[in-house]
Design a protein around this motif. Structure first.
Motif, PDB file in Angstrom:
ATOM      1  N   ASP A   1      -0.743  13.476   4.906  1.00 16.56           N
ATOM      2  CA  ASP A   1      -1.035  12.915   6.229  1.00 16.56           C
ATOM      3  C   ASP A   1       0.171  12.217   6.845  1.00 16.56           C
ATOM      4  O   ASP A   1       0.065  11.637   7.930  1.00 16.56           O
ATOM      5  N   GLY A   2       1.301  12.226   6.156  1.00 20.57           N
ATOM      6  CA  GLY A   2       2.517  11.616   6.692  1.00 20.57           C
ATOM      7  C   GLY A   2       2.510  10.099   6.669  1.00 20.57           C
ATOM      8  O   GLY A   2       3.259   9.464   7.409  1.00 20.57           O
ATOM      9  N   ILE A   3       1.689   9.511   5.829  1.00 19.35           N
ATOM     10  CA  ILE A   3       1.591   8.052   5.742  1.00 19.35           C
ATOM     11  C   ILE A   3       2.782   7.525   4.953  1.00 19.35           C
ATOM     12  O   ILE A   3       3.118   8.045   3.900  1.00 19.35           O
ATOM     13  N   ASP A   4       3.411   6.460   5.462  1.00 20.91           N
ATOM     14  CA  ASP A   4       4.502   5.841   4.705  1.00 20.91           C
ATOM     15  C   ASP A   4       4.315   4.342   4.521  1.00 20.91           C
ATOM     16  O   ASP A   4       5.063   3.699   3.803  1.00 20.91           O
ATOM     17  N   GLN A   5       3.286   3.800   5.179  1.00 20.03           N
ATOM     18  CA  GLN A   5       3.018   2.366   5.081  1.00 20.03           C
ATOM     19  C   GLN A   5       1.534   2.130   4.847  1.00 20.03           C
ATOM     20  O   GLN A   5       0.699   2.757   5.492  1.00 20.03           O
ATOM     21  N   LEU A   6       1.233   1.213   3.919  1.00 16.44           N
ATOM     22  CA  LEU A   6      -0.151   0.898   3.594  1.00 16.44           C
ATOM     23  C   LEU A   6      -0.404  -0.589   3.757  1.00 16.44           C
ATOM     24  O   LEU A   6       0.397  -1.413   3.306  1.00 16.44           O
ATOM     25  N   ILE A   7      -1.525  -0.912   4.365  1.00 16.34           N
ATOM     26  CA  ILE A   7      -1.961  -2.296   4.541  1.00 16.34           C
ATOM     27  C   ILE A   7      -3.162  -2.497   3.622  1.00 16.34           C
ATOM     28  O   ILE A   7      -4.128  -1.735   3.694  1.00 16.34           O
ATOM     29  N   PHE A   8      -3.092  -3.511   2.768  1.00 13.19           N
ATOM     30  CA  PHE A   8      -4.150  -3.749   1.789  1.00 13.19           C
ATOM     31  C   PHE A   8      -4.978  -4.978   2.131  1.00 13.19           C
ATOM     32  O   PHE A   8      -4.436  -6.028   2.500  1.00 13.19           O
ATOM     33  N   SER A   9      -6.294  -4.819   1.934  1.00 15.54           N
ATOM     34  CA  SER A   9      -7.243  -5.929   1.993  1.00 15.54           C
ATOM     35  C   SER A   9      -8.254  -5.706   0.872  1.00 15.54           C
ATOM     36  O   SER A   9      -8.297  -4.637   0.278  1.00 15.54           O
ATOM     37  N   GLY A  10      -9.063  -6.724   0.571  1.00 10.35           N
ATOM     38  CA  GLY A  10     -10.128  -6.560  -0.410  1.00 10.35           C
ATOM     39  C   GLY A  10     -10.024  -7.474  -1.614  1.00 10.35           C
ATOM     40  O   GLY A  10      -9.354  -8.505  -1.580  1.00 10.35           O
ATOM     41  N   VAL A  11     -10.700  -7.063  -2.695  1.00 14.09           N
ATOM     42  CA  VAL A  11     -10.771  -7.865  -3.922  1.00 14.09           C
ATOM     43  C   VAL A  11     -10.450  -6.993  -5.128  1.00 14.09           C
ATOM     44  O   VAL A  11     -10.585  -5.782  -5.063  1.00 14.09           O
TER      45      VAL A  11
ATOM     46  N   ASP B   1       5.261   1.943  -6.456  1.00  9.67           N
ATOM     47  CA  ASP B   1       5.791   2.965  -7.358  1.00  9.67           C
ATOM     48  C   ASP B   1       5.854   4.336  -6.692  1.00  9.67           C
ATOM     49  O   ASP B   1       6.742   5.131  -6.984  1.00  9.67           O
ATOM     50  N   ALA B   2       4.910   4.608  -5.786  1.00 12.26           N
ATOM     51  CA  ALA B   2       4.879   5.893  -5.081  1.00 12.26           C
ATOM     52  C   ALA B   2       5.809   5.919  -3.872  1.00 12.26           C
ATOM     53  O   ALA B   2       5.915   6.948  -3.202  1.00 12.26           O
ATOM     54  N   GLY B   3       6.458   4.797  -3.584  1.00 14.95           N
ATOM     55  CA  GLY B   3       7.444   4.765  -2.503  1.00 14.95           C
ATOM     56  C   GLY B   3       6.939   4.310  -1.149  1.00 14.95           C
ATOM     57  O   GLY B   3       7.669   4.392  -0.160  1.00 14.95           O
ATOM     58  N   PHE B   4       5.727   3.802  -1.069  1.00  9.84           N
ATOM     59  CA  PHE B   4       5.180   3.340   0.204  1.00  9.84           C
ATOM     60  C   PHE B   4       5.690   1.942   0.530  1.00  9.84           C
ATOM     61  O   PHE B   4       5.949   1.140  -0.369  1.00  9.84           O
ATOM     62  N   HIS B   5       5.795   1.653   1.824  1.00  6.85           N
ATOM     63  CA  HIS B   5       6.004   0.282   2.267  1.00  6.85           C
ATOM     64  C   HIS B   5       4.622  -0.366   2.284  1.00  6.85           C
ATOM     65  O   HIS B   5       3.670   0.202   2.819  1.00  6.85           O
ATOM     66  N   VAL B   6       4.499  -1.538   1.702  1.00  7.03           N
ATOM     67  CA  VAL B   6       3.214  -2.198   1.534  1.00  7.03           C
ATOM     68  C   VAL B   6       3.156  -3.484   2.349  1.00  7.03           C
ATOM     69  O   VAL B   6       4.118  -4.257   2.372  1.00  7.03           O
ATOM     70  N   VAL B   7       2.017  -3.691   2.985  1.00 10.98           N
ATOM     71  CA  VAL B   7       1.719  -4.951   3.654  1.00 10.98           C
ATOM     72  C   VAL B   7       0.409  -5.457   3.063  1.00 10.98           C
ATOM     73  O   VAL B   7      -0.590  -4.734   3.043  1.00 10.98           O
TER      74      VAL B   7
END
Length: 187
Positions: free
Chosen positions: A114-124, A139-145
């Motif tokens: 899907d061409g995703i390179d950035q992930l935003i995380f929420s939850g528990v 580890d998979a190379g994504f930019h994380v927020v």
């Protein structure tokens, strides 16, 4: 892409895994879901039928937590909490049997396709499944927020330690931001 980790009844309701902070973070998780409508996936921690149905050391784990196997607990406890269940579709739910969503078959490939390179995380929980998923993303190379006010834990000290001491150690790969900051810049 916004990834919601384990916002399920098994953590929200009175079980041995009850995570009271869910009620505090839920409004922010919902705000992120609205801001990232069509770009949100929901991870669900799935329970085995019995400890014997789990692989390796997960068997020992579920021997201790046998009351949370689906032979003893209504499988509906694996469902998302009501407000999120109303937003979810089968294709937006990712079932995982380990802490990290990146261990769900095909998940990383789906994001890459899907061409995703950035992930935003929420939850528990911040210090378990969220942390494992964040590390999987790095580890998979994504930019994380990580949405600092949209993650929570049943262990407040561990939650705060992850936000204050663990995640800030990787500023080139992980950003911490509030829900309002994330929405304002539509990361």
């Amino acid at each position: 892409m916004h990834i919601v980790i384990d916002m399920q009844r098994v953590f929200a309701e009175e079980t041995v895994w009850h995570t009271p902070s869910i009620r505090d973070i839920l409004p922010n998780v919902l705000d992120l879901c609205e801001a990232f409508k069509g770009r949100t996936l929901f991870a669900k921690f799935m329970l085995p039928e019995t400890s014997a149905h789990a692989p390796g050391r997960w068997q020992t784990y579920y021997e201790r937590w046998s009351m949370l196997t689906t032979s003893q607990l209504d499988p509906a406890y694996q469902d998302l909490v009501a407000p999120l269940a109303a937003l979810s579709q089968p294709e937006t739910e990712v079932e995982k049997f380990t802490y990290s969503i990146f261990k769900a078959p095909g998940f990383n490939e789906r994001l890459k396709a899907d061409g995703i390179d950035q992930l935003i995380f929420s939850g528990v929980e911040t210090d378990v499944c969220v942390l494992a998923s964040v590390f999987g993303a790095v580890d998979a190379g994504f930019h994380v927020v990580v949405a600092s006010d949209a993650v929570g834990s049943s262990e407040p000290v561990a939650h705060q330690a992850v936000l204050d001491h663990v995640l800030p150690r990787m500023p080139d790969q992980i950003d911490l931001a509030t829900t309002a900051q994330i929405i304002a810049r539509q990361v």
